[in-house]
Design a protein around this motif. Structure first.
Motif, PDB file in Angstrom:
ATOM      1  N   GLN A   1     -22.323  -6.374  14.934  1.00  0.00           N
ATOM      2  CA  GLN A   1     -21.960  -6.223  13.529  1.00  0.00           C
ATOM      3  C   GLN A   1     -20.802  -5.252  13.348  1.00  0.00           C
ATOM      4  O   GLN A   1     -19.930  -5.468  12.496  1.00  0.00           O
ATOM      5  CB  GLN A   1     -23.176  -5.782  12.719  1.00  0.00           C
ATOM      6  CG  GLN A   1     -24.247  -6.854  12.589  1.00  0.00           C
ATOM      7  CD  GLN A   1     -25.359  -6.468  11.629  1.00  0.00           C
ATOM      8  OE1 GLN A   1     -25.367  -5.361  11.074  1.00  0.00           O
ATOM      9  NE2 GLN A   1     -26.305  -7.371  11.419  1.00  0.00           N
ATOM     10  N   VAL A   2     -20.784  -4.168  14.139  1.00  0.00           N
ATOM     11  CA  VAL A   2     -19.652  -3.234  14.065  1.00  0.00           C
ATOM     12  C   VAL A   2     -18.393  -3.925  14.564  1.00  0.00           C
ATOM     13  O   VAL A   2     -17.300  -3.749  14.013  1.00  0.00           O
ATOM     14  CB  VAL A   2     -19.944  -1.957  14.864  1.00  0.00           C
ATOM     15  CG1 VAL A   2     -18.820  -0.950  14.665  1.00  0.00           C
ATOM     16  CG2 VAL A   2     -21.270  -1.343  14.445  1.00  0.00           C
ATOM     17  N   LYS A   3     -18.520  -4.707  15.615  1.00  0.00           N
ATOM     18  CA  LYS A   3     -17.392  -5.490  16.136  1.00  0.00           C
ATOM     19  C   LYS A   3     -16.811  -6.368  15.031  1.00  0.00           C
ATOM     20  O   LYS A   3     -15.587  -6.406  14.825  1.00  0.00           O
ATOM     21  CB  LYS A   3     -17.851  -6.339  17.315  1.00  0.00           C
ATOM     22  CG  LYS A   3     -16.851  -7.397  17.783  1.00  0.00           C
ATOM     23  CD  LYS A   3     -17.453  -8.244  18.869  1.00  0.00           C
ATOM     24  CE  LYS A   3     -16.552  -9.399  19.264  1.00  0.00           C
ATOM     25  NZ  LYS A   3     -16.402 -10.418  18.196  1.00  0.00           N
ATOM     26  N   THR A   4     -17.666  -7.066  14.300  1.00  0.00           N
ATOM     27  CA  THR A   4     -17.203  -7.937  13.221  1.00  0.00           C
ATOM     28  C   THR A   4     -16.501  -7.142  12.126  1.00  0.00           C
ATOM     29  O   THR A   4     -15.456  -7.563  11.603  1.00  0.00           O
ATOM     30  CB  THR A   4     -18.394  -8.711  12.619  1.00  0.00           C
ATOM     31  OG1 THR A   4     -18.958  -9.540  13.635  1.00  0.00           O
ATOM     32  CG2 THR A   4     -17.957  -9.571  11.450  1.00  0.00           C
ATOM     33  N   ALA A   5     -17.040  -5.973  11.790  1.00  0.00           N
ATOM     34  CA  ALA A   5     -16.402  -5.126  10.781  1.00  0.00           C
ATOM     35  C   ALA A   5     -15.002  -4.715  11.216  1.00  0.00           C
ATOM     36  O   ALA A   5     -14.053  -4.748  10.416  1.00  0.00           O
ATOM     37  CB  ALA A   5     -17.264  -3.888  10.524  1.00  0.00           C
ATOM     38  N   PHE A   6     -14.845  -4.350  12.477  1.00  0.00           N
ATOM     39  CA  PHE A   6     -13.524  -3.965  12.975  1.00  0.00           C
ATOM     40  C   PHE A   6     -12.562  -5.146  12.966  1.00  0.00           C
ATOM     41  O   PHE A   6     -11.369  -4.984  12.645  1.00  0.00           O
ATOM     42  CB  PHE A   6     -13.650  -3.362  14.376  1.00  0.00           C
ATOM     43  CG  PHE A   6     -13.694  -1.863  14.373  1.00  0.00           C
ATOM     44  CD1 PHE A   6     -12.630  -1.113  14.853  1.00  0.00           C
ATOM     45  CD2 PHE A   6     -14.797  -1.189  13.868  1.00  0.00           C
ATOM     46  CE1 PHE A   6     -12.659   0.263  14.833  1.00  0.00           C
ATOM     47  CE2 PHE A   6     -14.841   0.187  13.844  1.00  0.00           C
ATOM     48  CZ  PHE A   6     -13.771   0.931  14.333  1.00  0.00           C
ATOM     49  N   GLU A   7     -13.047  -6.309  13.314  1.00  0.00           N
ATOM     50  CA  GLU A   7     -12.179  -7.491  13.287  1.00  0.00           C
ATOM     51  C   GLU A   7     -11.697  -7.772  11.869  1.00  0.00           C
ATOM     52  O   GLU A   7     -10.538  -8.159  11.659  1.00  0.00           O
ATOM     53  CB  GLU A   7     -12.934  -8.687  13.861  1.00  0.00           C
ATOM     54  CG  GLU A   7     -13.151  -8.594  15.364  1.00  0.00           C
ATOM     55  CD  GLU A   7     -14.092  -9.665  15.895  1.00  0.00           C
ATOM     56  OE1 GLU A   7     -13.979 -10.000  17.082  1.00  0.00           O
ATOM     57  OE2 GLU A   7     -14.959 -10.150  15.119  1.00  0.00           O
ATOM     58  N   GLN A   8     -12.545  -7.545  10.900  1.00  0.00           N
ATOM     59  CA  GLN A   8     -12.158  -7.757   9.508  1.00  0.00           C
ATOM     60  C   GLN A   8     -11.107  -6.751   9.058  1.00  0.00           C
ATOM     61  O   GLN A   8     -10.347  -7.016   8.125  1.00  0.00           O
ATOM     62  CB  GLN A   8     -13.397  -7.690   8.612  1.00  0.00           C
ATOM     63  CG  GLN A   8     -14.348  -8.849   8.807  1.00  0.00           C
ATOM     64  CD  GLN A   8     -15.666  -8.680   8.070  1.00  0.00           C
ATOM     65  OE1 GLN A   8     -15.989  -7.583   7.591  1.00  0.00           O
ATOM     66  NE2 GLN A   8     -16.434  -9.757   7.950  1.00  0.00           N
ATOM     67  N   TRP A   9     -11.057  -5.595   9.738  1.00  0.00           N
ATOM     68  CA  TRP A   9     -10.062  -4.577   9.429  1.00  0.00           C
ATOM     69  C   TRP A   9      -8.786  -4.737  10.265  1.00  0.00           C
ATOM     70  O   TRP A   9      -7.910  -3.879  10.219  1.00  0.00           O
ATOM     71  CB  TRP A   9     -10.653  -3.192   9.640  1.00  0.00           C
ATOM     72  CG  TRP A   9     -11.516  -2.741   8.492  1.00  0.00           C
ATOM     73  CD1 TRP A   9     -12.847  -2.921   8.341  1.00  0.00           C
ATOM     74  CD2 TRP A   9     -11.076  -2.034   7.329  1.00  0.00           C
ATOM     75  NE1 TRP A   9     -13.282  -2.378   7.159  1.00  0.00           N
ATOM     76  CE2 TRP A   9     -12.212  -1.820   6.519  1.00  0.00           C
ATOM     77  CE3 TRP A   9      -9.842  -1.565   6.897  1.00  0.00           C
ATOM     78  CZ2 TRP A   9     -12.150  -1.173   5.296  1.00  0.00           C
ATOM     79  CZ3 TRP A   9      -9.778  -0.900   5.674  1.00  0.00           C
ATOM     80  CH2 TRP A   9     -10.916  -0.702   4.881  1.00  0.00           C
ATOM     81  N   GLY A  10      -8.703  -5.813  11.030  1.00  0.00           N
ATOM     82  CA  GLY A  10      -7.467  -6.086  11.762  1.00  0.00           C
ATOM     83  C   GLY A  10      -7.425  -5.588  13.188  1.00  0.00           C
ATOM     84  O   GLY A  10      -6.341  -5.447  13.763  1.00  0.00           O
TER      85      GLY A  10
END
Length: 258
Positions: free
Chosen positions: A17-26
């Motif tokens: 989930q943290v990985k996905t959050a970072f991907e959403q931030w570029g």
């Protein structure tokens, strides 16, 4: 002591989930792998100079509690306080030489401990980890040291695509850490790394001392006695716009010009 900053360990219940959050931030981020002998698994985000963030979760608590690795023992202990940054590591190409220097500087090295995991492409990654016997009376925590099985140039070639981010050219530049005795922590880190006097100042968090270690700025703060902690609490990412601010699973990441 010649070392380079290697990685920041962020304890979380769900690395994906943290990985996905970072991907959403570029950011470019990847699933790491499992460590069956430790009862953990991780996801990763790489930056310039082979620095990275490790989001790690405990999947098998019994294995984690009994594996004998000091880092995993620290993670198990930190679970009582909750998610957030836990530890950080400095990289060396000669872990035995680091152990010898620690002894000369009056420390007691613990290890090295072997580590490994299998990548998705089938390659087995190996490393060794060296720790320091705690003589701080709980007032601050020492980092640990790591030596990878592959040389830096091999790793740089393999990891180069993962260090490119849609958000731009970004580097992990600074970590802020709480202590329960700032002067004792300053003395401990200066003795550990043979460092000069730190830069000192005060900001909205409080009084701090900043040391340059392994290519990053390490900023030490005295914790609020009402909420005692010796954990890292802030990570600065240079090249990410300075107005950017992300708090996720107990860890705070902010953009910085430097």
């Amino acid at each position: 002591m010649h070392v380079a900053f290697d990685h920041l360990v962020h304890l979380t219940e769900r690395p994906e989930q943290v990985k996905t959050a970072f991907e959403q931030w570029g950011f470019t981020a990847i699933h790491g792998g499992r460590h069956p002998s430790w009862g953990t698994y991780n996801a990763l985000c790489y930056f310039e100079h082979l620095r990275y963030i490790e989001w790690i979760a405990i999947a098998d608590r019994q294995t984690a509690k009994t594996c004998g690795n000091p880092l995993i023992a620290q993670l198990v202990a930190d679970c009582q306080e909750g998610n957030g940054f836990s530890q950080f590591a400095f990289r060396t190409d000669n872990i035995e030489a680091v152990a010898a220097q620690l002894k000369r500087n009056g420390f007691t090295p613990v290890g090295p401990f072997p580590g490994s995991r299998e990548r998705d492409d089938g390659k087995r990654l190996t490393w060794s980890m060296l720790f320091i016997e705690d003589d701080t009376d709980g007032t601050f925590r020492y980092p640990f040291f790591i030596q990878w099985g592959d040389d830096d140039d091999v790793r740089m070639n393999e990891l180069a695509p993962l260090m490119r981010h849609p958000a731009g050219s970004i580097s992990l530049s600074s970590i802020s850490v709480y202590t329960l005795d700032l002067q004792r922590a300053i003395h401990g880190y200066r003795r550990l790394f043979d460092l000069p006097e730190p830069d000192v100042g005060r900001d909205e968090t409080g009084a701090y001392a900043e040391l340059a270690v392994g290519g990053i700025a390490l900023r030490l703060y005295e914790a609020d006695r009402r909420h005692p902690s010796t954990r890292p609490f802030l990570c600065k990412l240079a090249g990410w716009p300075s107005h950017r601010h992300m708090k996720v699973d107990g860890g705070t990441y902010i953009g910085s010009k430097l």
